[in-house]
Design an enzyme around this catalytic site. Structure first.
Site, PDB file in Angstrom:
ATOM      1  CG  ASN A 399      -1.995   1.057   1.157  1.00  0.00           C
ATOM      2  OD1 ASN A 399      -1.872   2.013   0.398  1.00  0.00           O
ATOM      3  ND2 ASN A 399      -3.026   0.920   1.949  1.00  0.00           N
ATOM      4  CG  ASP A 400       1.782   3.129   3.656  1.00  0.00           C
ATOM      5  OD1 ASP A 400       0.703   3.627   3.279  1.00  0.00           O
ATOM      6  OD2 ASP A 400       1.997   2.793   4.826  1.00  0.00           O
ATOM      7  CB  VAL A 401       5.993   0.429  -1.008  1.00  0.00           C
ATOM      8  CG1 VAL A 401       6.571   0.264   0.379  1.00  0.00           C
ATOM      9  CG2 VAL A 401       5.193  -0.779  -1.408  1.00  0.00           C
ATOM     10  CB  VAL A 402       2.171   1.147  -4.795  1.00  0.00           C
ATOM     11  CG1 VAL A 402       3.115  -0.005  -5.077  1.00  0.00           C
ATOM     12  CG2 VAL A 402       1.020   0.676  -3.921  1.00  0.00           C
ATOM     13  CB  SER A 440       1.414   5.426   6.989  1.00  0.00           C
ATOM     14  OG  SER A 440       0.720   5.488   5.767  1.00  0.00           O
TER      15      SER A 440
END
Lengths: 472, 97
Positions: A399-402, A440
């Site tokens: 999620n956060d890394v994309v 996050s």
């Protein structure tokens, strides 16, 4: 039979060379396994010659300790599932730290051993005079070893979900931590001024070191774990190094500090991959500061059949796995889908963000276990330029890394973090249980993107459905 | 003088560690970490000496426990690293994927 110290030290040089070569070879997939073996041989040689040192006169304690340790270590290494690798490494780190702590402690007994002598015709006992240098190094090994040991246990508990993996933050945390640090310094100074076995200051130091380890790890949330694991790895090396100073052993210093430095490098790589400073990771729970711009839009769901039709005609597909893939245990079906796509004439790659998962390289190990060849595992900087020419990017449990907000939204807490630009691909599939936000708590505009299709449901089931569709 | 000499070794080893690791591909980060972790079990040497001496019973006991922990670290670390590295395969093998 005992061996001369000179001979033992020469042998230690050979061990050090084997460690260094071993570490160097660990840096390339083709040589890594042999490198690990070399370093194990180095360790074996060092242990064997040490057994012939003149200080060692009894073996029963040694044999008992080694047997117990070897059995526990071997069983743990054999049985652990690849998904649980982060917590396993945390525990190994912790046992290294605990060992260094105990070595420091034992040295203290040795240094402060009462000597019995006759002076002025009266039988007197005096405490052997320990040098300040030795005392300081002993305390360092107790401190670093203690922090490593208790910190690793907490990291293990969080990773194995024996305790809540979210960041535990309370008001006054910094004050408490500062007091602990102050207490450590005071105890260390007082102990050095009046060193004695069983001194209250010694117990204070030991207790506070263990407490510091706990306090250092509880404010760190699940997704920041890669940083903590590499940091603890570094500490376990530094603890060995401190123990080396305490007993005046070169090999402990060389091996310990090399590992310490290596751990530091990994830690800084992890921090860079999150665009955060080490201090920020260690001292602040995530996302409290800024409020990201609200993302509005409508997510476009897709079902397995339609997804199959798109994949069937795709000529290049990139999988982007995250921790969710590990949780769903989907790596094997993902590999199967990858193979089917390749048979269909499609180019398949796996894009791996440096902090995907719970430890550095976590995703790579899982995919390797599922027999994905390592040539297909592509790093972030190499895949990003290729994404605009990619037909389909499949995001599995990441999620956060994309999250494109990291690139575009200056108010986002993750702004500036390097991401895998899946939104540049022609089509993006996001496999997700529901519309919740990532660790996050940041909204992800990717889900509302023009070219994004949401494939809701359990990742493993969705992928299995696609596999079944390909098999017809 | 001993302290100075040991500090020299420390400084050089830290530089060595930085140089060795800075270019490792992300694929190998996990095995690298657990392999390095196994090396940090080198503290077993100190534990052996503590456990094998003939005086101060308390120190021998501490040493014995230290030997156990360090051995867990060494044996477990090397074995698990080997197990992981055994899974990294090249493409041409077995025609898979």
């Amino acid at each position: 039979m005992t061996l001369s110290p000179v001979f033992i030290n020469f042998t230690y040089i050979i061990s050090a060379i084997l460690f260094i070569y071993g570490l160097k070879m660990l840096g390339h997939p083709d040589t890594a396994r042999r490198g690990n073996l070399l370093s194990a041989i180095g360790m074996f040689i060092a242990v064997v010659v040490t057994l012939f040192a003149h200080e060692i006169v009894r073996f029963e304690y040694i044999v008992a300790g080694m047997l117990a340790g070897a059995i526990i270590g071997a069983l743990a290494a054999r049985m652990v599932a690849m998904t649980s690798m982060p917590e396993m490494v945390a525990l190994f780190n912790g046992s290294g730290g605990a060992a260094s702590l105990l070595v420091g402690w034992a040295v203290l007994y040795d240094e402060l051993r009462p000597t019995v002598g006759v002076a002025d015709g009266v039988l007197q006992t005096a405490v052997a005079d320990a040098s300040t240098f030795t005392l300081v190094t002993v305390m360092l090994s107790i401190l670093i070893g203690g922090v490593t040991a208790s910190g690793s246990v907490i990291a293990y508990a969080k990773l194995a979900e024996k305790m809540n993996s979210a960041a535990i933050v309370f008001s006054g945390q910094r004050i408490v931590n500062s007091l602990i640090l102050l207490g450590i310094v005071v105890s260390a100074v007082m102990f050095t001024l009046d060193p004695a076995i069983g001194s209250m200051w010694f117990w204070m130091l030991l207790g506070l070191a263990l407490l510091l380890g706990v306090m250092a790890v509880i404010p760190i949330g699940g997704a920041d774990m890669p940083v903590v694991i590499s940091l603890l790895n570094s500490y376990s090396g530094l603890a060995a190094c401190a123990a080396g100073f305490a007993i005046g052993n070169n090999l402990l210093i060389v091996a310990g500090s090399t590992v310490g430095a290596a751990g530091m490098i990994l830690t800084s790589i992890m921090c860079k991959a999150m665009n955060r400073s080490l201090a920020n990771v260690l001292f602040s729970g995530f996302g409290a500061a800024k409020q990201a711009s609200k993302v509005e839009g409508e997510a476009k769901p897709i079902n397995v059949d339609d997804a199959y039709l798109i994949l069937e005609s795709a000529s290049s597909v990139v999988f982007v796995p995250g921790y969710g893939m590990a949780v769903a245990q989907a790596q094997h079906v993902v590999r199967e889908l990858g193979e089917l796509l390749e048979k269909n004439g499609c180019e398949v790659n796996f894009a791996i963000h440096p902090v995907a998962g719970r430890m550095p390289g976590h995703m790579n190990v899982l995919l390797a276990e599922a027999n994905v060849p390592y040539e297909q595992l592509v790093e972030m900087d190499d895949i990003n330029p290729r994404l605009p020419n990619t037909d389909v990017a499949i995001v599995i449990g990441a999620n956060d890394v994309v999250n494109p907000a990291a690139r575009e939204d200056e108010n986002s807490p993750i702004y500036g973090m390097p991401i895998i630009n899946v939104d540049h691909a022609r089509t993006v599939f996001v496999l997700k249980r529901s519309m919740g936000s990532g660790f996050s708590g940041v909204d992800n505009p990717l889900f509302f993107g023009e070219n994004t299709r949401m494939l809701f449901g359990d990742a493993k089931q969705s992928i299995s459905g696609l596999v079944a569709a390909f098999k017809g | 003088m001993e302290a100075v000499f040991l500090s020299f070794i420390l400084m050089l080893s830290i530089f060595l560690g930085f140089e060795l690791i800075s270019k490792v591909p992300a694929t190998l980060h996990t095995p690298l970490m657990s392999g390095a972790n196994a090396i940090s079990g080198i503290t077993v040497l100190g534990a052996l000496i503590a456990a094998g001496q003939d005086h101060a019973a308390a120190a021998t006991w501490l040493g014995a426990v230290a030997v156990m922990f360090a051995t867990i670290n060494v044996v477990g670390g090397y074995m698990v690293t080997d197990r992981m590295l055994g899974m990294f395969k090249k493409k041409d093998k077995g025609g898979a994927a």
